[in-house]
Design a protein around this motif. Structure first.
Motif, short mmCIF file in Angstrom:
data_model
loop_
_atom_site.label_atom_id
_atom_site.label_comp_id
_atom_site.label_asym_id
_atom_site.label_seq_id
_atom_site.Cartn_x
_atom_site.Cartn_y
_atom_site.Cartn_z
N ARG A 173 27.76 8.87 31.76
CA ARG A 173 26.72 10.00 32.37
C ARG A 173 26.54 11.01 31.32
N CYS A 174 27.17 10.92 30.07
CA CYS A 174 26.91 11.85 28.92
C CYS A 174 25.78 11.58 28.29
N MET A 175 24.58 12.34 28.51
CA MET A 175 23.20 12.15 27.71
C MET A 175 23.07 12.71 26.23
N ASP A 176 22.23 12.04 25.86
CA ASP A 176 21.69 12.19 24.52
C ASP A 176 21.00 13.66 24.58
N CYS A 177 21.77 14.73 24.88
CA CYS A 177 21.08 15.96 25.02
C CYS A 177 20.38 16.73 23.67
N GLY A 178 20.76 16.23 22.40
CA GLY A 178 19.95 16.82 21.51
C GLY A 178 21.11 17.85 20.81
N THR A 179 21.15 18.99 21.56
CA THR A 179 22.00 20.10 21.32
C THR A 179 23.21 19.94 22.30
N PRO A 180 24.50 19.79 21.89
CA PRO A 180 25.41 19.48 22.77
C PRO A 180 26.23 20.96 22.99
N PHE A 181 25.81 21.54 24.09
CA PHE A 181 26.62 22.84 24.30
C PHE A 181 27.97 22.87 24.97
N CYS A 182 28.28 21.55 25.10
CA CYS A 182 29.71 21.30 25.63
C CYS A 182 30.71 21.78 24.52
N HIS A 183 30.39 21.95 23.22
CA HIS A 183 31.44 22.28 22.01
C HIS A 183 30.70 23.44 21.35
N ILE A 184 30.08 24.51 22.19
CA ILE A 184 29.68 25.51 21.22
C ILE A 184 30.93 26.40 21.10
N GLY A 185 32.02 26.69 21.87
CA GLY A 185 33.04 27.44 21.59
C GLY A 185 32.59 28.83 21.50
N MET A 186 32.45 29.65 22.46
CA MET A 186 31.85 31.22 22.14
C MET A 186 31.97 31.89 23.70
N ASP A 187 32.28 33.08 23.68
CA ASP A 187 32.28 33.81 24.82
C ASP A 187 31.16 34.29 25.22
N ILE A 188 30.81 34.06 26.42
CA ILE A 188 29.64 34.53 27.17
C ILE A 188 29.87 35.44 28.53
N ASP A 189 29.62 36.56 28.23
CA ASP A 189 29.82 37.78 29.36
C ASP A 189 31.57 37.72 29.63
N GLY A 190 32.30 37.66 28.55
CA GLY A 190 33.73 37.87 28.70
C GLY A 190 34.30 36.46 29.18
N ALA A 191 33.68 35.31 29.42
CA ALA A 191 34.43 34.02 29.60
C ALA A 191 33.85 33.24 28.55
N THR A 192 34.83 32.20 28.18
CA THR A 192 34.60 30.93 27.25
C THR A 192 33.58 30.11 27.66
N SER A 193 32.76 29.70 26.75
CA SER A 193 31.78 28.69 27.08
C SER A 193 31.74 27.76 26.00
N GLY A 194 31.98 26.50 26.47
CA GLY A 194 31.75 25.32 25.45
C GLY A 194 33.41 25.17 24.98
N CYS A 195 33.70 24.25 23.99
CA CYS A 195 34.86 24.04 23.56
C CYS A 195 35.46 24.75 22.43
N PRO A 196 36.40 25.76 22.47
CA PRO A 196 36.72 26.51 21.33
C PRO A 196 37.40 25.68 20.02
#
Length: 498
Positions: free
Chosen positions: A45-68
């Motif tokens: 199911r993992c798609m060739d999405c070009g820019t994989p946001f799954c491992h951006i590892g950053m805080d957005i609005d006080g919560a972690t997004s992506g893999c740190p």
């Protein structure tokens, strides 16, 4: 990555959970691993999405997004889809020292920022991660990696939680002689005593700790720095010291009747319960035994959920969980757009168990505790609450107001305060003389150096209460800095050179 059209053809599958009623009779892990066939489908199911946001590892609005820890998620998803499990394990271990921990207890911010999750359920990243590492252990692919050369440099790490263990692992592989000091009788910190066995089996933790021992790391247990050994002795004996003591200063609820017997901190309850489970000769403190009691958990986070699961297994008569916030929406709102972590309604494993046991969702929303009431012997017998309304004031800020006529009295003999932590406990930090700001060690990220020469800090002690995956991130990053400090250069990986 994966099958080109997999995300359109294959639905997300959830890992099989043991029957909620049956699993209340034991303390074994509640989740059943996926089969290889299921993993292959989910990896597809993992798609060739070009820019994989799954491992951006950053805080957005006080919560972690992506893999740190910036796991190479699309790469090992593709390898699992192709049945190349050992290659997937090699990719996974490049970035994550302990995927058997994160694969079980991480809230998976990577899935919240998965590109598939914009319109459909995310790729089952967390389950795939656990499957890879478990298969690695099962097939004997994970063996002690003993460094060929030693540098002659020594490092002391204070605290054996995920940050301390990650730093120890990295520095040991760099060839330094590492000693980890832990005040408890077992290594692992939060992993051992802060997370119940049905969520993270302690044999999984001990397996990793033993592997680290086999690789040359020394663990000194039952040793509290500042009491059993002085900070000065450690500073003089080791070439570098890393403080990874965690964030264990509880946030209290100073209300009328707080001193009542039976009003306790959630982490004390979880620690005592796990200690009695691991050591047959250790009986749980009567005040912290939920058997036959009306239990109320104050706080809506993971720690509170773990308290519910523990109290259920101890045979609580009734359980309720209080939260000050309204119930979360079923789907993302306009102010919680992808790739931010989805703030949506869900049922944790313990909530499902409680619903099966008591026939209803035990969570109470928008509620505030007003006071605790004890009997003549000082034992808690009830607490008083009032419902709250969340509104905006004239400045547009959210405020909570009491709703008249919603006062209620709840029978309770055990109340567990699970509203978070204020920062690190101070005695050890004071013993080392490090600067502290807002109960956290004052040391900058990507430097980790304290005001004391050759003393560094990482993890929750520096960052504040956070996720296990962030602790691993900090352990790896501080190891990079310490190795560079000791040797003048380093080959250890860091975010900047991954």
């Amino acid at each position: 990555m994966g099958k080109a059209t997999g995300f359109m053809e294959i639905e997300r599958e959830e890992s099989i959970k043991r029957d909620p009623v049956q699993r209340l009779n034991d303390w074994k892990e509640y989740s059943v691993p996926f089969s290889d066939e299921q993993m292959t489908r989910q990896g597809a199911r993992c798609m060739d999405c070009g820019t994989p946001f799954c491992h951006i590892g950053m805080d957005i609005d006080g919560a972690t997004s992506g893999c740190p820890v910036y796991n190479l998620i699309p790469e090992w998803n593709d390898l699992v889809y192709k049945g190349k499990w050992k290659e997937a394990l090699d990719r996974l271990m490049q970035t994550n020292n302990f995927p058997e921990f994160t694969g079980r207890v991480c809230p998976a911010p990577c899935e919240g920022s998965c590109t598939v999750a914009i319109n459909d359920p995310a790729v089952a990243i967390k389950n795939i991660e656990q499957a890879i590492i478990d298969k690695g252990f099962e097939n004997g692919w994970i063996t002690p990696r003993i460094p060929e050369h030693r540098t002659g440099k020594t490092v002391a790490i204070i605290g054996s939680g995920p940050a301390g263990l990650a730093a120890a692992d990295q520095l040991n592989q760099a060839g330094h002689s590492v000693t980890v000091y832990e005040r408890s009788d077992r290594a692992g910190g939060l992993l051992t005593y802060g997370i119940p066995n049905m969520k993270l089996d302690k044999e999984v933790v001990e397996r990793r700790v033993q592997l680290l021992r086999d690789e040359g790391i020394e663990f000194v247990l039952n040793t509290e720095v500042g009491k059993d050994i002085s900070a000065e002795d450690i500073k003089s004996e080791y070439d570098s010291v890393i403080l990874c003591t965690g964030s264990q200063k509880h946030r209290d609820l100073p209300l009328e009747g707080r001193e009542s017997k039976g009003v306790r901190y959630a982490m004390d309850y979880l620690t005592t319960s796990t200690a009695s489970l691991l050591n047959e000769d250790v009986a749980p403190e009567e005040e912290l035994d939920a058997k036959g009691k009306d239990v109320i958990v104050i706080g809506g986070g993971d720690t509170g959920a773990d308290c519910i699961a523990t109290a259920l297994r101890q045979g609580a008569r009734s359980i309720y969980q209080f939260g000050k916030h309204p119930q979360l929406p079923i789907a993302r709102t306009e102010d919680n757009l992808w790739p931010a972590f989805p703030q949506v309604f869900s049922l944790e494993y313990s909530h499902k168990e409680a619903k099966e046991k008591f026939g209803e969702d035990i969570r109470q929303y928008s509620i505030q505790t007003k006071k605790f009431v004890a009997d003549e012997q000082g034992k808690l017998k009830e607490l008083h609450t009032v419902e709250m309304e969340k509104t905006r004031d004239e400045n547009g800020m959210f405020v909570y107001q009491e709703i008249p006529g919603t006062e209620k009295v709840w029978p309770a003999q055990l109340v567990l305060i699970a509203i978070g932590f204020e920062g690190a406990e101070q005695p050890v930090l004071q013993a080392f003389g490090v600067d502290v700001e807002r109960n956290k060690v004052n040391a900058a990220y990507n430097d980790f150096q304290t005001n004391i020469d050759h003393v560094f800090a990482a993890g929750d002690a520096r960052r504040g209460q956070s996720l296990i995956v962030w602790a691993i991130n900090e352990g790896r990053e501080v190891a990079y800095q310490v190795d560079q400090y000791l040797m003048g250069e380093t080959a250890l990986p860091t975010v900047a050179n991954m």
